[in-house]
Write a protein that holds these residues in place. Structure first.
Motif, PDB file in Angstrom:
ATOM      1  N   GLU A 288       0.826  -1.206   0.000  1.00 51.00           N
ATOM      2  CA  GLU A 288       0.000   0.000   0.000  1.00 51.00           C
ATOM      3  C   GLU A 288       0.861   1.256   0.000  1.00 51.00           C
ATOM      4  O   GLU A 288       0.553   2.224  -0.704  1.00 51.00           O
ATOM      5  CB  GLU A 288      -0.926   0.005   1.206  1.00 51.00           C
TER       6      GLU A 288
ATOM      7  N   GLU B 232       2.268   1.606  -3.532  1.00 52.52           N
ATOM      8  CA  GLU B 232       1.243   2.070  -4.472  1.00 52.52           C
ATOM      9  C   GLU B 232       0.945   3.543  -4.266  1.00 52.52           C
ATOM     10  O   GLU B 232       0.741   4.286  -5.221  1.00 52.52           O
ATOM     11  CB  GLU B 232      -0.027   1.243  -4.315  1.00 52.52           C
ATOM     12  N   LYS B 233       0.928   3.989  -3.033  1.00 47.15           N
ATOM     13  CA  LYS B 233       0.695   5.395  -2.762  1.00 47.15           C
ATOM     14  C   LYS B 233       1.822   6.239  -3.349  1.00 47.15           C
ATOM     15  O   LYS B 233       1.580   7.284  -3.948  1.00 47.15           O
ATOM     16  CB  LYS B 233       0.604   5.623  -1.249  1.00 47.15           C
TER      17      LYS B 233
ATOM     18  N   ARG C  68       1.452   6.262  -7.195  1.00 46.84           N
ATOM     19  CA  ARG C  68       0.328   7.116  -7.582  1.00 46.84           C
ATOM     20  C   ARG C  68       0.730   8.585  -7.486  1.00 46.84           C
ATOM     21  O   ARG C  68       0.416   9.386  -8.354  1.00 46.84           O
ATOM     22  CB  ARG C  68      -0.866   6.821  -6.674  1.00 46.84           C
ATOM     23  N   PHE C  69       1.462   8.946  -6.441  1.00 46.95           N
ATOM     24  CA  PHE C  69       1.912  10.325  -6.277  1.00 46.95           C
ATOM     25  C   PHE C  69       2.850  10.712  -7.409  1.00 46.95           C
ATOM     26  O   PHE C  69       2.733  11.784  -7.987  1.00 46.95           O
ATOM     27  CB  PHE C  69       2.619  10.494  -4.924  1.00 46.95           C
TER      28      PHE C  69
ATOM     29  N   ARG D 105       3.091   9.391 -10.407  1.00 45.72           N
ATOM     30  CA  ARG D 105       2.427   9.416 -11.702  1.00 45.72           C
ATOM     31  C   ARG D 105       1.617  10.698 -11.864  1.00 45.72           C
ATOM     32  O   ARG D 105       1.616  11.315 -12.914  1.00 45.72           O
ATOM     33  CB  ARG D 105       1.506   8.206 -11.852  1.00 45.72           C
ATOM     34  N   HIS D 106       0.914  11.123 -10.794  1.00 45.23           N
ATOM     35  CA  HIS D 106       0.046  12.292 -10.906  1.00 45.23           C
ATOM     36  C   HIS D 106       0.802  13.609 -10.764  1.00 45.23           C
ATOM     37  O   HIS D 106       0.354  14.635 -11.260  1.00 45.23           O
ATOM     38  CB  HIS D 106      -1.078  12.229  -9.873  1.00 45.23           C
TER      39      HIS D 106
ATOM     40  N   GLU E 168       1.094  -2.447 -13.840  1.00 45.02           N
ATOM     41  CA  GLU E 168       0.523  -1.098 -13.917  1.00 45.02           C
ATOM     42  C   GLU E 168      -0.866  -1.114 -14.559  1.00 45.02           C
ATOM     43  O   GLU E 168      -1.737  -0.358 -14.150  1.00 45.02           O
ATOM     44  CB  GLU E 168       1.445  -0.173 -14.718  1.00 45.02           C
TER      45      GLU E 168
ATOM     46  N   ARG F 158      -3.417  -2.662 -11.968  1.00 40.52           N
ATOM     47  CA  ARG F 158      -3.447  -2.055 -10.644  1.00 40.52           C
ATOM     48  C   ARG F 158      -4.620  -1.113 -10.495  1.00 40.52           C
ATOM     49  O   ARG F 158      -5.049  -0.477 -11.441  1.00 40.52           O
ATOM     50  CB  ARG F 158      -2.142  -1.266 -10.425  1.00 40.52           C
ATOM     51  N   GLN F 159      -5.141  -1.046  -9.257  1.00 38.98           N
ATOM     52  CA  GLN F 159      -6.277  -0.159  -8.995  1.00 38.98           C
ATOM     53  C   GLN F 159      -5.751   1.256  -8.760  1.00 38.98           C
ATOM     54  O   GLN F 159      -4.698   1.470  -8.220  1.00 38.98           O
ATOM     55  CB  GLN F 159      -7.014  -0.588  -7.740  1.00 38.98           C
ATOM     56  N   ASP F 160      -6.525   2.211  -9.167  1.00 38.89           N
ATOM     57  CA  ASP F 160      -6.174   3.610  -8.880  1.00 38.89           C
ATOM     58  C   ASP F 160      -6.862   4.085  -7.657  1.00 38.89           C
ATOM     59  O   ASP F 160      -7.894   3.787  -7.257  1.00 38.89           O
ATOM     60  CB  ASP F 160      -6.547   4.506 -10.060  1.00 38.89           C
TER      61      ASP F 160
END
Length: 132
Positions: free
Chosen positions: A92, A95-96, A99-100, A102-103, A127, A130-132
Protein backbone atom coordinates in the motif's frame (compact mmCIF):
# COMPACT_ATOMS: atom_id res chain seq x y z
CA UNK A 1 18.79 -10.46 45.11
CA UNK A 2 15.79 -12.04 46.71
CA UNK A 3 12.50 -11.97 44.78
CA UNK A 4 10.64 -10.90 47.92
CA UNK A 5 12.91 -7.84 48.28
CA UNK A 6 12.29 -6.90 44.66
CA UNK A 7 8.50 -7.04 45.01
CA UNK A 8 8.03 -5.66 48.51
CA UNK A 9 11.16 -3.53 48.76
CA UNK A 10 13.38 -2.79 51.67
CA UNK A 11 12.42 -1.05 54.89
CA UNK A 12 13.23 2.66 54.85
CA UNK A 13 16.04 3.37 57.29
CA UNK A 14 15.44 5.85 60.10
CA UNK A 15 17.62 8.96 60.05
CA UNK A 16 18.62 8.32 63.68
CA UNK A 17 19.66 4.72 63.01
CA UNK A 18 23.41 4.54 63.74
CA UNK A 19 23.89 2.21 60.78
CA UNK A 20 22.69 4.89 58.32
CA UNK A 21 23.44 8.09 60.27
CA UNK A 22 26.71 8.86 58.43
CA UNK A 23 25.12 8.23 55.03
CA UNK A 24 22.16 10.44 55.93
CA UNK A 25 24.36 13.28 57.17
CA UNK A 26 26.59 13.22 54.09
CA UNK A 27 23.53 13.16 51.79
CA UNK A 28 21.95 16.12 53.57
CA UNK A 29 25.23 18.07 53.43
CA UNK A 30 25.64 17.36 49.71
CA UNK A 31 22.05 18.48 49.03
CA UNK A 32 22.55 21.72 50.95
CA UNK A 33 25.78 22.57 49.15
CA UNK A 34 24.17 21.84 45.78
CA UNK A 35 21.17 24.05 46.63
CA UNK A 36 23.47 26.89 47.71
CA UNK A 37 25.65 26.55 44.61
CA UNK A 38 22.69 26.63 42.21
CA UNK A 39 20.89 29.18 44.42
CA UNK A 40 17.81 27.00 44.73
CA UNK A 41 17.50 27.94 48.39
CA UNK A 42 17.06 31.64 47.54
CA UNK A 43 14.60 30.88 44.73
CA UNK A 44 12.55 28.65 47.03
CA UNK A 45 12.53 31.38 49.69
CA UNK A 46 11.24 33.93 47.15
CA UNK A 47 8.51 31.59 45.94
CA UNK A 48 7.55 30.84 49.54
CA UNK A 49 7.43 34.56 50.34
CA UNK A 50 5.23 35.27 47.31
CA UNK A 51 2.92 32.37 48.24
CA UNK A 52 2.64 33.68 51.81
CA UNK A 53 1.88 37.25 50.73
CA UNK A 54 -0.53 36.44 47.88
CA UNK A 55 -2.03 32.99 48.49
CA UNK A 56 -4.98 33.37 46.09
CA UNK A 57 -2.82 34.57 43.21
CA UNK A 58 -0.30 31.81 43.87
CA UNK A 59 -3.02 29.15 43.84
CA UNK A 60 -4.50 30.64 40.64
CA UNK A 61 -1.08 30.41 38.97
CA UNK A 62 -0.52 26.82 40.10
CA UNK A 63 -4.00 25.58 39.20
CA UNK A 64 -3.88 27.54 35.94
CA UNK A 65 -0.68 25.71 35.01
CA UNK A 66 -2.24 22.36 35.93
CA UNK A 67 -5.43 23.07 33.95
CA UNK A 68 -3.39 24.29 30.97
CA UNK A 69 -1.35 21.06 31.06
CA UNK A 70 -4.49 18.92 31.20
CA UNK A 71 -6.11 20.87 28.36
CA UNK A 72 -2.98 20.57 26.21
CA UNK A 73 -2.85 16.84 26.92
CA UNK A 74 -6.51 16.40 25.96
CA UNK A 75 -5.96 18.38 22.76
CA UNK A 76 -2.97 16.21 21.81
CA UNK A 77 -4.96 13.04 22.53
CA UNK A 78 -7.86 14.24 20.39
CA UNK A 79 -5.54 15.01 17.48
CA UNK A 80 -3.91 11.61 17.85
CA UNK A 81 -7.29 9.84 17.78
CA UNK A 82 -8.51 11.70 14.70
CA UNK A 83 -5.19 11.26 12.87
CA UNK A 84 -5.48 9.19 9.70
CA UNK A 85 -3.64 5.93 9.80
CA UNK A 86 -0.78 5.41 7.41
CA UNK A 87 -1.05 2.52 4.95
CA UNK A 88 -0.33 -0.60 6.91
CA UNK A 89 1.47 -2.74 4.35
CA UNK A 90 4.51 -2.18 2.20
CA UNK A 91 2.46 -2.76 -0.95
CA UNK A 92 0.00 0.00 0.00
CA UNK A 93 2.83 2.42 0.78
CA UNK A 94 4.51 1.63 -2.54
CA UNK A 95 1.24 2.07 -4.47
CA UNK A 96 0.69 5.40 -2.76
CA UNK A 97 4.20 6.52 -3.76
CA UNK A 98 3.71 5.35 -7.36
CA UNK A 99 0.33 7.12 -7.58
CA UNK A 100 1.91 10.33 -6.28
CA UNK A 101 4.76 10.15 -8.79
CA UNK A 102 2.43 9.42 -11.70
CA UNK A 103 0.05 12.29 -10.91
CA UNK A 104 2.66 14.85 -9.85
CA UNK A 105 5.36 14.14 -12.39
CA UNK A 106 7.77 12.64 -9.85
CA UNK A 107 8.50 15.93 -8.11
CA UNK A 108 9.27 14.36 -4.73
CA UNK A 109 11.95 16.18 -2.76
CA UNK A 110 13.86 13.09 -1.69
CA UNK A 111 16.68 11.30 -3.48
CA UNK A 112 15.46 9.05 -6.28
CA UNK A 113 16.39 5.40 -6.03
CA UNK A 114 17.69 3.88 -9.24
CA UNK A 115 16.97 0.22 -9.82
CA UNK A 116 17.61 -2.04 -12.73
CA UNK A 117 14.40 -3.35 -14.27
CA UNK A 118 14.84 -6.94 -15.33
CA UNK A 119 11.42 -7.56 -16.85
CA UNK A 120 9.63 -4.43 -18.11
CA UNK A 121 6.62 -6.36 -19.46
CA UNK A 122 5.67 -7.63 -16.01
CA UNK A 123 5.82 -4.06 -14.69
CA UNK A 124 3.55 -2.87 -17.51
CA UNK A 125 1.12 -5.70 -16.76
CA UNK A 126 1.17 -4.77 -13.11
CA UNK A 127 0.52 -1.10 -13.92
CA UNK A 128 -2.37 -2.01 -16.24
CA UNK A 129 -4.07 -4.26 -13.67
CA UNK A 130 -3.45 -2.06 -10.64
CA UNK A 131 -6.28 -0.16 -8.99
CA UNK A 132 -6.17 3.61 -8.88
Amino acid sequence: MNLKKIIIGEKMPDKNDPKYKDLHDSSVKAGKTFAETVRLDKAAAKVQGFASRYPKIFLCIIFGFVLFSVALNLYRMSTAVSHKRQPSSAVERQEKELRFRRHNGGSRQHVERTTQVSNPTSIRNYENNRQD
